[in-house]
Design a protein around this motif. Structure first.
Motif, PDB file in Angstrom:
ATOM      1  N   GLU A 145       0.812  -1.210   0.000  1.00 54.79           N
ATOM      2  CA  GLU A 145       0.000   0.000   0.000  1.00 54.79           C
ATOM      3  C   GLU A 145       0.852   1.270   0.000  1.00 54.79           C
ATOM      4  OE1 GLU A 145      -2.968   0.250   3.006  1.00 54.79           O
ATOM      5  OE2 GLU A 145      -3.984   1.836   1.893  1.00 54.79           O
ATOM      6  N   LEU A 146       1.950   1.245   0.716  1.00 55.06           N
ATOM      7  CA  LEU A 146       2.778   2.452   0.838  1.00 55.06           C
ATOM      8  C   LEU A 146       3.417   2.830  -0.498  1.00 55.06           C
ATOM      9  CD1 LEU A 146       4.209   4.610   2.586  1.00 55.06           C
ATOM     10  CD2 LEU A 146       6.031   2.914   2.975  1.00 55.06           C
ATOM     11  N   THR A 147       4.024   1.853  -1.190  1.00 51.56           N
ATOM     12  CA  THR A 147       4.791   2.171  -2.410  1.00 51.56           C
ATOM     13  C   THR A 147       4.019   1.913  -3.686  1.00 51.56           C
ATOM     14  OG1 THR A 147       5.655  -0.080  -2.490  1.00 51.56           O
ATOM     15  CG2 THR A 147       6.929   1.538  -1.237  1.00 51.56           C
ATOM     16  N   LYS A 148       2.831   1.250  -3.550  1.00 52.70           N
ATOM     17  CA  LYS A 148       2.007   0.826  -4.694  1.00 52.70           C
ATOM     18  C   LYS A 148       2.740  -0.197  -5.571  1.00 52.70           C
ATOM     19  CE  LYS A 148      -0.646   4.080  -3.192  1.00 52.70           C
ATOM     20  NZ  LYS A 148      -1.486   3.710  -2.031  1.00 52.70           N
ATOM     21  N   GLN A 201       6.984   8.716   9.409  1.00 50.78           N
ATOM     22  CA  GLN A 201       6.304   9.332   8.258  1.00 50.78           C
ATOM     23  C   GLN A 201       7.321   9.729   7.192  1.00 50.78           C
ATOM     24  OE1 GLN A 201       3.935  12.515   9.874  1.00 50.78           O
ATOM     25  NE2 GLN A 201       2.084  11.234   9.780  1.00 50.78           N
ATOM     26  N   VAL A 202       8.435  10.254   7.643  1.00 50.55           N
ATOM     27  CA  VAL A 202       9.495  10.628   6.694  1.00 50.55           C
ATOM     28  C   VAL A 202      10.110   9.379   6.099  1.00 50.55           C
ATOM     29  CG1 VAL A 202      11.729  11.773   6.423  1.00 50.55           C
ATOM     30  CG2 VAL A 202       9.955  12.817   7.834  1.00 50.55           C
ATOM     31  N   GLY A 203      10.282   8.360   6.949  1.00 50.51           N
ATOM     32  CA  GLY A 203      10.781   7.065   6.456  1.00 50.51           C
ATOM     33  C   GLY A 203       9.886   6.537   5.337  1.00 50.51           C
ATOM     34  N   ASP A 204       8.592   6.682   5.559  1.00 50.50           N
ATOM     35  CA  ASP A 204       7.634   6.211   4.535  1.00 50.50           C
ATOM     36  C   ASP A 204       7.818   7.000   3.237  1.00 50.50           C
ATOM     37  OD1 ASP A 204       6.656   4.387   6.275  1.00 50.50           O
ATOM     38  OD2 ASP A 204       4.749   5.426   6.706  1.00 50.50           O
ATOM     39  N   ARG A 205       8.043   8.305   3.351  1.00 51.41           N
ATOM     40  CA  ARG A 205       8.245   9.113   2.151  1.00 51.41           C
ATOM     41  C   ARG A 205       9.499   8.673   1.389  1.00 51.41           C
ATOM     42  NH1 ARG A 205       8.357  15.206   3.790  1.00 51.41           N
ATOM     43  NH2 ARG A 205       9.135  15.416   1.658  1.00 51.41           N
ATOM     44  N   VAL A 206      10.555   8.332   2.162  1.00 45.78           N
ATOM     45  CA  VAL A 206      11.804   7.845   1.540  1.00 45.78           C
ATOM     46  C   VAL A 206      11.516   6.582   0.734  1.00 45.78           C
ATOM     47  CG1 VAL A 206      14.061   6.839   2.021  1.00 45.78           C
ATOM     48  CG2 VAL A 206      13.344   8.915   3.216  1.00 45.78           C
ATOM     49  N   LEU A 207      10.779   5.646   1.381  1.00 44.37           N
ATOM     50  CA  LEU A 207      10.482   4.367   0.702  1.00 44.37           C
ATOM     51  C   LEU A 207       9.655   4.605  -0.572  1.00 44.37           C
ATOM     52  CD1 LEU A 207       9.641   2.063   3.757  1.00 44.37           C
ATOM     53  CD2 LEU A 207      11.710   2.049   2.335  1.00 44.37           C
ATOM     54  N   ALA A 208       8.683   5.501  -0.471  1.00 47.48           N
ATOM     55  CA  ALA A 208       7.829   5.775  -1.630  1.00 47.48           C
ATOM     56  C   ALA A 208       8.659   6.387  -2.760  1.00 47.48           C
ATOM     57  CB  ALA A 208       6.683   6.717  -1.239  1.00 47.48           C
ATOM     58  N   VAL A 260      11.964   6.035  -3.252  1.00 51.66           N
ATOM     59  CA  VAL A 260      12.830   4.986  -3.817  1.00 51.66           C
ATOM     60  C   VAL A 260      12.030   4.145  -4.816  1.00 51.66           C
ATOM     61  CG1 VAL A 260      14.088   2.859  -3.277  1.00 51.66           C
ATOM     62  CG2 VAL A 260      14.446   4.911  -1.887  1.00 51.66           C
ATOM     63  N   ALA A 261      10.807   3.768  -4.422  1.00 47.84           N
ATOM     64  CA  ALA A 261       9.958   2.940  -5.298  1.00 47.84           C
ATOM     65  C   ALA A 261       9.699   3.655  -6.622  1.00 47.84           C
ATOM     66  CB  ALA A 261       8.627   2.625  -4.595  1.00 47.84           C
ATOM     67  N   ASN A 262       9.363   4.958  -6.532  1.00 43.95           N
ATOM     68  CA  ASN A 262       9.112   5.738  -7.750  1.00 43.95           C
ATOM     69  C   ASN A 262      10.335   5.782  -8.659  1.00 43.95           C
ATOM     70  OD1 ASN A 262       6.494   6.474  -7.605  1.00 43.95           O
ATOM     71  ND2 ASN A 262       6.880   8.355  -6.406  1.00 43.95           N
TER      72      ASN A 262
END
Ligand SMILES: [Mg+2]
Length: 498
Positions: free
Chosen positions: A341-344, A389-396, A398-400
């Motif tokens: 869900e986080l990175t799609k 929350q920032v960690g989640d943004r980093v992961l998203a 990276v995925a993009n």
């Protein structure tokens, strides 16, 4: 009621009185004997009889009289009273005049003077019997014809009420009834007709049809007492009428009233006739009941069908909505079952399924396949310093970056917290290295901005071939993991090959 008349016509008084005494002696007082001394006088008497509606079964006439001749008189009587029988009694008649009388007057018999009393009486009696037999036949024919006409009405297209009205007119015009033409038909209220007769109150009679004021008298027939008998009733106001109950399966459903005048002679034939008429009327009522029931039933059925159709439509519409909901839910379910869900990106399970399938395909066709594992460097520190929350943004991010950098037929999944896997089908080692290098560079040149801070990101990668003999990526995963370990040890932001 006046007795039927036998008319004797002769210009000799002695003959008239002789005839009268012989007739009276032999016939008793059943008949009234009228005497006329000429044809003219005879016609006058006939007029009176007409006025009183008196029957004239027989005329006995002389041929040679002053004035009108016997054959002419008889011809005229025949014209006025077609059923009246005539006997010619003369000593002077020519064969011609007898022939004339037979032809024009329908002469019943010729007797010559002087006559034999026994012969005369026998002839008179035979004539009278013939007259009454003929009358009875006519009456039966008339009844039969009426019954047929009423029966015909049953199959006409007219409404029930119209049929009954027509039936009444037909019955009243039966030639045997008098000219009163007065009568009525009543039926019980058909809504009540199914009531149990023994327990129900006397049902209401509803007049369906009447002619010439033939209303039912106040003292209506009580069917319970009189069952199905046709009755002739003379009431206080000197009215005479037949009342014939109309019954269906022994239950009264109506009544027929026929008024007659004083001269009408009651007889079993008339009662039988009325009884037969009532059978037909009962049939009409029954058919009408069937029709009513059928109409009611049809209407109910139509309503039921309409309701069922509506229910079916509603159910179908509801089913369609449910299906849509179901499909949407399935899609959602599939999405959640396969997507991170986080990175799609594909989740771990989905990535392994697809990657295994790809490995099997590569095995089957002898193609080269590469697998890379990518791990975000110092991710724990990012989380600890800036929060999840920032960690989640980093992961998203990276995925993009990975998705934008890889080729169209490569695919990537998130297989752990900060760990990604990249499968590159039909790719040589050289090409694979190049792709990984592009990915590594793209990640390390991207950053995440948090307030005034700009967080630099990098990732370490381990690359391995999926070997020809391998049907899954299990082995390649282990080797790529070891290579990743090497990259981490050698200083991160690197690619190692196993
Ligand atoms: Mg004479």
């Amino acid at each position: 009621m006046s007795r039927p008349v036998i008319l004797c016509v002769d210009d000799e008084r002695i003959i008239l009185s002789s005839l009268k005494s012989q007739l009276m002696n032999n016939l008793g007082d059943r008949y009234q004997i009228e005497l006329a001394e000429s044809g003219e006088e005879a016609l006058e008497i006939l007029e009176e009889l007409d006025e009183n509606q008196t029957e004239l079964p027989l005329v006995i006439a002389d041929q040679i009289m002053g004035g009108m001749y016997g054959d002419e008189l008889l011809a005229r009587i025949k014209h006025m009273r077609p059923n009246t029988h005539s006997i010619m009694l003369t000593g002077q008649a020519t064969a011609e005049s007898v022939g004339e009388a037979v032809n024009k007057a329908g002469l019943f018999r010729y007797i010559s003077k002087p006559w034999d009393e026994e012969d005369l009486i026998l002839t008179v009696k035979t004539g009278l019997r013939s007259y009454y037999d003929q009358k009875e036949i006519q009456r039966q024919e008339c009844y039969q014809s009426t019954l047929n006409q009423v029966l015909q009405l049953v199959i006409t297209k007219a409404s029930f009420e119209e049929q009954l009205a027509q039936a009444l007119t037909t019955i009243l015009s039966t030639c045997c009834f008098t000219t009163l033409g007065k009568g009525s038909i009543y039926t019980v209220n058909l809504e009540q007709a199914d009531l149990e007769w023994s327990t129900a109150a006397q049902p209401d009679l509803v007049m369906v049809s009447q002619l010439n004021g033939g209303l039912a008298p106040e003292n209506k027939l009580d069917f319970r007492e009189n069952e199905s008998q046709v009755q002739l009733i003379s009431d206080a106001s000197n009215s005479r009428y037949y009342v014939a109950p109309i019954t269906l399966q022994n239950k009264p459903v109506g009544a027929l009233y026929i008024y007659i005048d004083a001269s009408y002679e009651d007889g079993p034939q008339t009662r039988e006739f009325l009884s037969s008429v009532c059978h037909i009327l009962a049939g009409m009522i029954r058919i009408s009941q069937y029709n009513r029931a059928l109409e009611k039933h049809s209407a109910e059925l139509e309503e039921v069908v309409e309701r069922r159709t509506q229910e079916l439509h509603d159910a179908l519409r509801k089913q369609e909505q449910l299906n849509d909901t179901f499909i949407a839910a399935n899609k959602k379910l599939e999405y959640f079952a396969t997507t991170d869900e986080l990175t799609k990106l594909m989740n771990r399970r989905c990535f392994f399924e697809r990657a295994d399938a790809e490995a099997a395909r590569a095995h089957r066709y002898g193609r080269k396949t590469l697998l890379a594992i990518l791990d975000v460097d110092f991710f724990k520190e990012v989380n600890d310093t800036f929060g999840h929350q920032v960690g989640d943004r980093v992961l998203a991010q990276v995925a993009n970056v990975i998705v934008e950098t890889i080729r169209e037929h490569d695919f990537v999944g998130r297989i752990g917290g900060e760990e990604f896997a990249l499968l590159m089908p039909e790719t040589t080692l050289e090409d694979g290295k190049e792709i990984c290098e592009r990915v590594r560079q793209a990640i390390s040149s991207s950053q995440v901005v948090v307030g005034s801070h700009s967080i630099a990101i990098s990732a370490s990668m381990g690359l391995s071939e999926v070997r020809q003999e391998e049907l899954t990526i299990g082995g390649a995963m282990i080797r790529a993991d070891q290579a990743l370990y090497d990259s981490k040890h050698r200083g991160r932001n690197l690619i190692s090959l196993n």
